[in-house]
Design a protein around this motif. Structure first.
Motif, PDB file in Angstrom:
ATOM      1  N   HIS A  42       0.830  -1.198   0.000  1.00 16.68           N
ATOM      2  CA  HIS A  42       0.000   0.000   0.000  1.00 16.68           C
ATOM      3  C   HIS A  42       0.868   1.253   0.000  1.00 16.68           C
ATOM      4  CE1 HIS A  42      -2.505   3.170   1.935  1.00 16.68           C
ATOM      5  NE2 HIS A  42      -3.480   2.611   1.242  1.00 16.68           N
ATOM      6  N   GLU A  43       1.959   1.243   0.744  1.00 20.15           N
ATOM      7  CA  GLU A  43       2.848   2.406   0.800  1.00 20.15           C
ATOM      8  C   GLU A  43       3.563   2.602  -0.538  1.00 20.15           C
ATOM      9  OE1 GLU A  43       5.070   5.680   2.059  1.00 20.15           O
ATOM     10  OE2 GLU A  43       3.188   4.786   2.750  1.00 20.15           O
ATOM     11  N   HIS A  52       2.410   1.758  -3.438  1.00 22.19           N
ATOM     12  CA  HIS A  52       1.391   2.253  -4.368  1.00 22.19           C
ATOM     13  C   HIS A  52       1.146   3.741  -4.134  1.00 22.19           C
ATOM     14  CE1 HIS A  52      -1.806   2.209  -7.179  1.00 22.19           C
ATOM     15  NE2 HIS A  52      -2.817   2.206  -6.301  1.00 22.19           N
ATOM     16  N   ARG A  53       1.143   4.164  -2.867  1.00 25.93           N
ATOM     17  CA  ARG A  53       0.948   5.580  -2.547  1.00 25.93           C
ATOM     18  C   ARG A  53       2.084   6.423  -3.139  1.00 25.93           C
ATOM     19  NH1 ARG A  53       2.904   9.250   0.669  1.00 25.93           N
ATOM     20  NH2 ARG A  53       4.338   7.758   1.640  1.00 25.93           N
ATOM     21  N   GLN A  54       3.305   5.926  -3.016  1.00 28.39           N
ATOM     22  CA  GLN A  54       4.441   6.677  -3.544  1.00 28.39           C
ATOM     23  C   GLN A  54       4.369   6.790  -5.068  1.00 28.39           C
ATOM     24  OE1 GLN A  54       7.955   4.718  -2.027  1.00 28.39           O
ATOM     25  NE2 GLN A  54       7.505   5.269   0.116  1.00 28.39           N
ATOM     26  N   LEU A  93      -5.855   4.941  -4.456  1.00 27.99           N
ATOM     27  CA  LEU A  93      -5.001   4.387  -3.402  1.00 27.99           C
ATOM     28  C   LEU A  93      -5.748   3.411  -2.495  1.00 27.99           C
ATOM     29  CD1 LEU A  93      -2.337   4.318  -1.871  1.00 27.99           C
ATOM     30  CD2 LEU A  93      -3.071   6.359  -0.609  1.00 27.99           C
ATOM     31  N   LEU A 149       1.612   6.813  -6.887  1.00 23.27           N
ATOM     32  CA  LEU A 149       0.541   7.755  -7.207  1.00 23.27           C
ATOM     33  C   LEU A 149       0.966   9.191  -6.953  1.00 23.27           C
ATOM     34  CD1 LEU A 149      -2.597   5.854  -5.824  1.00 23.27           C
ATOM     35  CD2 LEU A 149      -1.881   6.100  -8.217  1.00 23.27           C
ATOM     36  N   GLU A 150       1.701   9.422  -5.872  1.00 23.89           N
ATOM     37  CA  GLU A 150       2.172  10.775  -5.585  1.00 23.89           C
ATOM     38  C   GLU A 150       3.177  11.237  -6.634  1.00 23.89           C
ATOM     39  OE1 GLU A 150       3.605  10.701  -1.586  1.00 23.89           O
ATOM     40  OE2 GLU A 150       1.605  10.996  -0.707  1.00 23.89           O
ATOM     41  N   ASP A 171      -5.809   2.262   4.056  1.00 22.28           N
ATOM     42  CA  ASP A 171      -4.706   1.519   4.653  1.00 22.28           C
ATOM     43  C   ASP A 171      -5.224   0.140   5.076  1.00 22.28           C
ATOM     44  OD1 ASP A 171      -2.647   0.505   6.208  1.00 22.28           O
ATOM     45  OD2 ASP A 171      -2.217   2.403   7.192  1.00 22.28           O
ATOM     46  N   LEU A 201      -5.246  10.086  -6.598  1.00 20.26           N
ATOM     47  CA  LEU A 201      -5.057   9.468  -5.274  1.00 20.26           C
ATOM     48  C   LEU A 201      -6.253   8.627  -4.831  1.00 20.26           C
ATOM     49  CD1 LEU A 201      -3.339  12.434  -3.392  1.00 20.26           C
ATOM     50  CD2 LEU A 201      -2.266  10.358  -4.292  1.00 20.26           C
TER      51      LEU A 201
END
Length: 546
Positions: free
Chosen positions: A124-125, A127-129, A150, A131-132, A153, A147
């Motif tokens: 998940h982290e 994937h967040r990076q 995402l 997307l950012e 969590d 976002l």
């Protein structure tokens, strides 16, 4: 011998008797491996053996791990309303000293869940990076849309958290089934959240989550929200000495939060955990643990059952006819002991929860059976219910033992605190006057002369202090040959034990329940032959529980 400046021959005979302890150290309730179903019981025994921990600690760790997943697979049936469901979430509390290997039991029991969650959160982290990074070259108005992919969590286990954090995450779209697991129970019971108005608010939130009423946050600033169909399990471990005052708090008991917890206070194994040559050899995990992990992994990989709002939408685990009769007979036994003269009258709030806790535990066992033995449906069997009641009886006996052994009045608590103050420097307080004590004792008793007088009188009555010649004399230490061994916590002359009858009781009740499906009257007769823990008065100072 008594300390200096006292002529033993000049003292009355009763003042040479051993001091009366403030607490009785009743023996822990024996843990029954049969109170867990096949697969869970073997894993608990193997974990206890591997880490050399008390069996009850390992058993509670296994029960929590399975319950953590089961709470998102099925609802328990409300005993008085078969068509209405309630969470099968469990609140568990283990009291054990530092070094008794609580954390290691939890780690092994929850390993498949912890490993899967770590992998999911890392993914998940990442994937967040990504997307950012994608947002970096796009207009700000497009960021929200990017976002949105995402997702929430995937966290379900909270170890270092507050109820504020958990409720905020719930309202912001977290997974709908969470657990709060910590081996620092003192931070919960003695922390800022459990002070004053905060304690009332916190207990209100936890009881609503336990009951399945959902959660709501009302804030003047941002952060308000609500959510239904969420679950929360609790697994707290703490040192008995650290949480003792908190567990005696009247607010905690009267609000009903403590009564929802199943309790375990096993004896420590320190001093007997010797390592053999075989223990030191690399051998991997025992097969019982590996088999348990495979079943737990299958449970954890099962799909989440949610509605369009992301809330749990679960089926109710039905009860077999025999399971229903076992529950009824056991419930009636508890109810009989809740009368004013009953053995459970002193812990009525805890005993009154037995029926509900048994229904929840039996549902957890039924869900386990689906994945471990391949049951086709979510039906609580007679064995599930019998074992659930064995575990509930274990807990209620532990609560009974805990409060029978440690319940002190306000004057007794002051006297015990004063004794501990004096015993920190026994040579200094071997002989003193009341005025000297009033000048040097802790601030509470120094400022309140009446409380100090009553505390001194209590210590004199219990023979911890002897008043002679205008002075008070502290009793102890005593030479063994004197025949007096003062101790603040003592075992009664006849070892006070809770002889564990719940296995026989629930096993017999299971047989009775089966027979009662055809002969109700016979079932009632057999039910009357069973009993809860009974107290027998042997002598003025000797006690035994049978």
């Amino acid at each position: 011998m008594l300390r200096e400046a006292i002529d033993l021959n000049a003292l009355p005979t009763h003042q040479l008797e051993a001091p009366e302890p403030f607490e009785h150290n009743f023996a822990p309730t024996p843990w029954l491996s049969d109170c867990l179903p096949e697969g869970m019981a073997g894993a608990a025994t193997a974990i206890a053996k591997q880490v050399k921990a008390p069996a009850a600690l390992a058993g509670f760790a296994v029960l929590h791990a399975v319950g953590h997943v089961a709470q998102r697979i099925a609802n328990a049936r409300r005993p008085h309303d078969p068509e209405s469901g309630m969470p099968c979430s469990l609140f568990l509390l283990s009291l054990a000293d530092s070094g008794d290997r609580k954390s290691e039991c939890y780690r092994l029991a929850s390993k498949p869940i912890i490993d899967a969650e770590r992998k999911a959160r890392q993914g998940h982290e990442q994937h967040r990076q990504r997307l950012e990074a994608e947002c970096a070259g796009k207009p700000a108005k497009e960021h929200a849309g990017i976002l949105a992919d995402l997702g929430a969590d995937p966290r379900t286990i909270y170890t270092e958290a507050t109820i504020e954090k958990i409720t905020q995450d719930c309202c912001n779209g977290s997974r709908p089934a969470l657990s709060w697991s910590s081996d620092e129970g003192a931070q919960f019971f003695g922390g800022h959240s459990m002070k004053g108005d905060n304690a009332t608010a916190l207990m209100g939130v936890l009881t609503k989550l336990y009951d399945g009423s959902g959660i709501e946050r009302s804030r003047i600033s941002s952060g308000s929200g609500f959510r239904y169909g969420v679950r929360l399990s609790f697994f707290l471990s703490a040192q008995p000495s650290v949480v003792k005052s908190a567990l005696s708090d009247e607010l905690l008991r009267s609000q009903g939060l403590l009564a929802r917890f199943l309790l375990s206070v096993p004896a420590s194994l320190k001093g007997s955990r010797f390592m053999s040559v075989e223990d030191m050899a690399p051998h991997g995990h025992l097969p019982e643990v590996a088999s348990y992990w495979r079943t737990l992994e299958r449970m954890n990989n099962s799909p989440w059952q949610t509605n369009e709002f992301g809330d749990l939408d679960l089926p109710i685990a039905a009860w077999s006819v025999e399971a229903t009769e076992i529950w009824r007979l056991q419930f009636n036994q508890v109810e009989a002991e809740l009368s004013p003269c009953g053995e459970l009258a002193g812990i009525s709030a805890f005993a009154a929860r037995c029926g509900e806790n048994a229904a929840r535990v039996a549902t957890v066992f039924a869900v386990w059976g689906m994945f471990h033995t391949g049951r086709a449906d979510r039906v609580v069997t007679a064995d599930d219910m019998r074992r659930a009641w064995e575990l509930v009886w274990y807990s209620i006996n532990e609560w009974l033992r805990y409060y029978q052994g440690s319940a002190l009045s306000a004057v007794e608590r002051d006297a015990k605190a004063l004794l501990e103050f004096l015993q920190r420097e026994p040579a200094k307080w071997a002989r003193f006057t009341r005025n000297e004590l009033g000048q040097r004792v802790n601030s509470v008793l120094r400022k309140d002369a009446e409380r100090r007088r009553l505390a001194i009188a209590e210590l004199v009555d219990r023979r911890w202090l002897v008043e002679h010649g205008g002075h008070l004399h502290l009793v102890g230490p005593v030479e063994p040959e004197a025949g007096i061994l003062p101790t603040a916590v003592a075992v009664p002359a006849v070892s006070a034990v809770l002889v564990d009858k719940q296995a026989e009781r629930t096993a017999n009740t299971a047989e009775t329940a089966t027979a009662s499906c055809n002969a109700q009257a016979d079932a009632e007769i057999q039910c009357a032959n069973h009993h809860t823990a009974k107290h027998v008065d042997l002598d003025a100072d000797d006690e035994v529980w049978i």
